[in-house]
Structure formats: C-alpha cells, structure tokens
Enzyme design. Structure first.
Site, short mmCIF file in Angstrom:
data_model
loop_
_atom_site.label_atom_id
_atom_site.label_comp_id
_atom_site.label_asym_id
_atom_site.label_seq_id
_atom_site.Cartn_x
_atom_site.Cartn_y
_atom_site.Cartn_z
N TYR A 58 -35.00 -9.41 -9.89
CA TYR A 58 -33.52 -10.11 -9.55
C TYR A 58 -33.90 -11.03 -8.41
O TYR A 58 -34.65 -11.05 -7.50
CB TYR A 58 -32.89 -9.07 -8.86
CG TYR A 58 -31.42 -9.47 -8.19
CD1 TYR A 58 -30.50 -10.02 -9.11
CD2 TYR A 58 -31.37 -9.67 -7.14
CE1 TYR A 58 -29.22 -10.37 -8.60
CE2 TYR A 58 -30.17 -10.11 -6.43
CZ TYR A 58 -29.07 -10.57 -7.12
OH TYR A 58 -27.95 -10.91 -6.64
N HIS A 88 -22.75 -20.77 -2.63
CA HIS A 88 -22.29 -19.79 -1.69
C HIS A 88 -21.70 -20.34 -0.38
O HIS A 88 -21.23 -19.63 0.33
CB HIS A 88 -23.46 -18.57 -1.69
CG HIS A 88 -23.72 -17.86 -2.69
ND1 HIS A 88 -24.05 -18.43 -4.15
CD2 HIS A 88 -23.61 -16.57 -2.78
CE1 HIS A 88 -24.25 -17.39 -4.61
NE2 HIS A 88 -24.03 -16.31 -4.06
N ASN A 200 -29.23 -13.51 2.20
CA ASN A 200 -29.07 -12.20 2.01
C ASN A 200 -29.32 -11.22 3.19
O ASN A 200 -30.48 -11.21 3.57
CB ASN A 200 -29.70 -11.65 0.83
CG ASN A 200 -29.17 -10.68 -0.06
OD1 ASN A 200 -28.45 -9.75 0.86
ND2 ASN A 200 -29.25 -10.49 -1.15
N TYR A 284 -2.93 10.33 35.18
CA TYR A 284 -4.02 10.44 34.28
C TYR A 284 -4.96 9.09 34.35
O TYR A 284 -6.16 8.89 34.18
CB TYR A 284 -3.74 10.47 32.63
CG TYR A 284 -3.24 11.77 32.35
CD1 TYR A 284 -3.30 12.89 33.27
CD2 TYR A 284 -2.98 12.04 31.14
CE1 TYR A 284 -2.84 13.98 32.68
CE2 TYR A 284 -2.55 13.31 30.71
CZ TYR A 284 -2.60 14.39 31.60
OH TYR A 284 -2.00 15.62 31.17
N ARG A 287 -6.99 9.69 37.60
CA ARG A 287 -8.19 10.81 37.75
C ARG A 287 -8.95 10.94 36.15
O ARG A 287 -9.83 11.70 36.14
CB ARG A 287 -7.48 12.19 37.92
CG ARG A 287 -6.24 12.61 36.90
CD ARG A 287 -6.03 14.10 37.49
NE ARG A 287 -4.57 14.24 36.83
CZ ARG A 287 -4.15 15.39 36.40
NH1 ARG A 287 -4.80 16.03 35.96
NH2 ARG A 287 -3.09 15.44 35.75
N PHE A 332 -28.72 -5.10 2.47
CA PHE A 332 -27.99 -5.96 3.03
C PHE A 332 -26.47 -5.64 3.41
O PHE A 332 -25.73 -6.07 3.86
CB PHE A 332 -27.75 -7.14 1.75
CG PHE A 332 -27.40 -6.40 0.57
CD1 PHE A 332 -26.21 -5.94 0.34
CD2 PHE A 332 -28.40 -6.67 -0.48
CE1 PHE A 332 -26.03 -5.38 -1.00
CE2 PHE A 332 -27.93 -5.75 -1.79
CZ PHE A 332 -26.64 -5.22 -1.76
N GLU A 417 -20.59 -5.85 -7.06
CA GLU A 417 -20.55 -5.47 -5.87
C GLU A 417 -19.34 -4.85 -5.63
O GLU A 417 -18.22 -5.40 -5.04
CB GLU A 417 -20.74 -6.61 -5.01
CG GLU A 417 -22.10 -7.50 -5.26
CD GLU A 417 -22.26 -8.84 -4.95
OE1 GLU A 417 -21.36 -9.30 -3.97
OE2 GLU A 417 -23.43 -9.65 -5.36
#
Length: 526
Positions: A58, A88, A200, A284, A287, A332, A417
């Site tokens: 791949y 990309h 990647n 609160y 403390r 990844f 994906e």
C-alpha cells in the site's frame, strides 16, 4: 521545564515537550545521529527493493485510500508521491502559529528518523534546512479529521519540499517557487513512499498538544498563585489545605495543589489575624481549590504522559519493519491524543470557571474589610463590577468549546476510513480555551490584588507580598473608575511573560524556602 540540552539527536534520543519547544525556539540544535542515518538508509533501501521486486505494498505501488487496490507501475511510483502532496493540500482557514508549524517539522523529523518509513536521508536533511534557515511553511488550520494522519496540514507543510506552497521567510509570506529560484535551491524529487510517509502521521495534533502541555502547566501555576492571593484578600481559611486532610483522599493533583497553597501562605500575618474568627467554612471556590485545580493537574499529567509516548513513536503507514515484513496498520489514528486533549480542554475550562466564581465572590462585599465591588466610593463608581461580566462571557464561551471533538466521527475516503478521531479539532479547541483562561486569570489577578490591598498594614507571607508588589509596578490600586481594559491588557502580559512564576522561584531561593508539595517531579517537569 526540565534542564535543556544543547544538542538533540533525532531518531535516537528521547523527545519531550520541553525539548521540542527548545528545538523550535532555537535553544537546542537538532541533528540526525549517525545511528539514525544508517537506519534511514536501510529503510529507504527496503522500499527500493519492494519496487524492484514488484511486491504489492500500500502507498508504494498502489493508490491511496479507496484506491488501495489500484496498482501503480514502477515508472509512476515517483509521480504518485508528488501527486499525493498536491491532491491532499486542501486545508482552509487561518494559518496556524509559526511555532506550531516548526514543531510539526521537528516532530516529523524525529518520527521519520527512526528508520521505519522509507524516507530518503536527503528529504530529512531538507526539512532540517527549512528549520535552520527559518523558512517555515504556512499551514492552514482546518481540514484534518485526525486519522489516516493529519493529511491536509502535513501536505501543506511539505509542499515546499517540491517547490510548491507558501512559506514565511524574513518576516514575509512568499511562494516557495519564487524563493527556490532566489536561493538557488532545487525542489526535491520524491522517491517511492516518501510523499505518503510525509503526510501520514499525527504531527499536527501532537504539535498542538505540545503547546497545550506548556500553556496548561502555566495556567495551573498561575491559578494556584492567584487563588492563594484571593484567599488572603478574602480572609479564607488555610485548614482545607492541611496535608492531613488530603492524606485521606490522596489524589496526586489534590495533594500537590494543597502543598503549593500552604507554601504560598507560609508566614502570613493576614491568616494569623483571623485564625479564631467565627466563620465555619469558606465557599467552594476558595476551599475546594485542591480538588478542582488538582483534578485539572491530573488531566495535565495524563496528557503529558500520553504525548511523550506519541512524540517518540512511528505514526505513518505502512510501516517497514524489515526486509520481509511491511505492515499496513492504524498507527496514524489520532484517538489516543484526541481524547486526552478533550480531557485537557475540560480541565482548562474548569480553571476559568472556578476563577470566575472567586472573582464574583470578591465583588459581593461579604468579607469584612473588603468593600462591595472592591471600591469604597461606589454609586458614582461601578468599581470592578463589569470585569466579572467579561470573565462570565469567557467562561461561558469555554463551556461551549468543551464538547469533545473525539466524540464525533464522519467517514471519509469513500468509507475506507470509516472512523476518524477529529483530534486536530481537539488540539485547536484546547488552545482556544487556554487563551480564554489566561484572560480570566488575568482579571482575577487584578481583583485579588485589589482585595489584598484592603488587608494592609497586615502582610502576607514573603511570596505573595512580592507578587503583589510586582503587580503594583504595572497596575496601580483603583480608587475610582478608569478604563479597566488597559489594566486587563497589562495583567494578561504579566501572565503571558511568566514573570510571576519566575518571581516566586527567585523569592523562594532568596529566602531559603522549599515547596511543601508531593509528586513534584511529575507535575513540575515536562
């Protein structure tokens, strides 16, 4: 922050957030070690062998994502790697901070230099050249879903390697194409798998996480100091911070914060003055600081520990293990950091939330000696009333940003994906919340200093007295209304600079004081 080295060996030594920041800020020089160079060359040779033999792997001789079954000819494997950077590069939005882009380069070099990615040594050396010559790629902030790597931002980060994209150089934005000609630097021709190895990985998420670790640590330190000053201003009790109490519920963060508050209040005349008062317990927001600040400390520690694993990991795909084994896995995927960053975002938001409550408490006028709205002559003057409106707005904004990005997943790549982390959004939101918290704490610093003033002539311990004096060198006591935005801006700069934590350290050293904290190594180094 740990003691910084002068040189760091990529691919061999252990990287931490502080070392990464030291590299990004030019305090440490980064080099690829001889051992790493050998591993890089061996890995590149393994990829070349895969191509020569025609083994189907791949991203080396196949298409990407849903095109994983499309075989690519030996002749086209190099074109494939250049095309992936182009196709990309789809980021949008404002550019990330320059320092985050530098961190991305640093983290990517370290991951690739481990020798499991098939990258060429010349490619890593060009990445180092960009850092050393301050030629930093411009990276859009939006477009990563945080799985299959931070594909879009990493593509923009590495377009300049092939002579494309934009960079910041000499304080100006310019195209790498023009700059390459100006500097007579030829674009690289990427070899098999190199484009995929570059884009990647989780370096966008991790670079943001490095900044989050630093900024959240600073916010936690400031919250303790400013909260302790507010205790003095409102004459709160020290008993909720006693070690004996926290030994019975020994969360690390709680014990650490309680010890810090005890140290900050050490030697206080103000505390002694009301030690026998009739008030049974404080609200609160005073403390419960060990419990609230402490829980945020625990979240910081969790993020720091996970991030350190990630900084020293191989996060691309496929991973070249050896001559015989290439694994197409999921290293990844940004989920480990995405969830921790969402947790850190909530932790940061809560620091701002309780700080806003202390500010409101200071304005009520229910503490003897401290006037309503922190000013004597009100009516004609509004005092500090409207500053709390700002902190309320910021705290509310932060709550809206606390929805965990990692709770969402939208399938991409035509379903290949089908589960993604959205960790890039987690990182960006965490920094956005921290920037808001810094502003809230700055306003609390102003109100705590104002309340503190009404305890004079009594003194606090030497630490808080020095902090108060320092604040007064920048922002004066307010007897009547003025443009408080100017005061807020000055207070924000005080916190951004880190000068009050530096002053605490200096004062402790000068007075031979030590922190009463537990778990100090874990919480004070990163």
């Amino acid at each position: 922050m740990e003691q910084l080295k002068t040189t760091f060996l990529y691919g061999e030594e252990h990287l931490t957030s502080s070392i990464a920041l030291g590299l990004a800020r030019g305090q440490i020089k980064g080099e690829i070690s001889k051992k790493a160079k050998l591993k890089i060359l061996e890995s590149a040779q393994r990829v070349a062998s895969i191509v020569d033999k025609g083994n189907i792997v791949y991203g080396i001789n196949t298409g990407f994502g849903p095109l994983c079954n499309t075989k690519i000819s030996r002749e086209d494997t190099k074109i494939l790697q250049t095309n992936i950077l182009k196709s990309h590069s789809v980021g949008v939005g404002e550019p990330i901070e320059k320092e985050v882009a530098i961190l991305m380069l640093i983290l990517k070099i370290h991951a690739l230099a481990k020798g499991f990615s098939g990258i060429a040594l010349s490619t890593l050396e060009r990445m180092l050249w960009h850092i050393e010559n301050d030629i930093i790629p411009i990276v859009p902030s939006q477009g990563s879903v945080g799985a299959s790597g931070d594909l879009a931002p990493l593509s923009h980060l590495f377009l300049p390697l092939i002579g494309l994209g934009k960079v910041e150089y000499d304080g100006k934005e310019c195209s790498m194409k023009n700059l390459s000609k100006q500097l007579n630097v030829a674009p690289l021709t990427l070899g098999p798998k190199e484009g995929l190895a570059l884009i990647n990985g989780t370096q966008f998420i991790a670079a943001h996480a490095v900044k989050v670790v630093e900024k959240l640590k600073q916010a936690l330190s400031h919250a303790d100091i400013i909260g302790a000053m507010m205790i003095e201003g409102l004459q709160g009790s020290i008993k909720p911070f006693f070690a004996a109490l926290h030994e019975l519920r020994p969360f690390k963060g709680n014990q650490h914060v309680a010890g810090r508050i005890r140290t900050l209040l050490q030697g206080s005349e103000i505390l002694e003055d009301h030690i026998d008062c009739e008030r049974v317990q404080d609200p609160y927001s005073l403390r419960c600081m060990p419990q609230v600040h402490g829980a945020s400390r625990n979240a910081w520690l969790h993020l720091k520990e996970l991030l350190e694993i990630e900084l020293n990991s191989v996060t691309d795909n496929p991973v070249i293990i050896d001559e015989e084994l290439t694994i197409s896995g999921g290293s990844f995927h940004g989920q480990p950091l995405a969830m921790a960053l969402d947790y850190a975002t909530l932790a940061a938001s809560e620091l701002g939330n309780i700080s806003d409550r202390r500010i409101y408490l200071a304005l009520e006028g229910n503490s003897e000696g401290v006037p309503k709205l922190l000013m004597d002559d009100t009516g004609i003057n509004s005092g500090y009333m409207i500053l709390q409106y700002t902190t309320a707005a910021l705290a509310s904004e932060n709550k809206g940003l606390c929805f965990p990005a990692s709770a969402d997943s939208i399938p991409t790549s035509l379903g290949q994906e089908d589960h993604v982390s959205m960790g890039s959004i987690s990182g960006r939101k965490a920094l956005q919340v921290l920037n808001n918290v810094e502003k809230i704490l700055a306003i609390e610093l102003l109100t705590a200093a104002q309340a503190f003033e009404y305890r004079k002539p009594l003194k606090s311990g030497v630490l808080l007295d020095e902090i108060h004096k320092h604040v007064r060198t920048k922002v004066s006591f307010a007897e009547k209304d003025r443009v408080f935005a100017d005061d807020i801006a000055l207070a924000i700069e005080i916190l951004k600079s880190g000068e009050i934590t530096d002053l605490i350290t200096k004062t402790m050293y000068a007075n031979n004081l030590t922190w009463e904290t537990l778990h100090r190594v874990e919480f004070e180094t990163f």
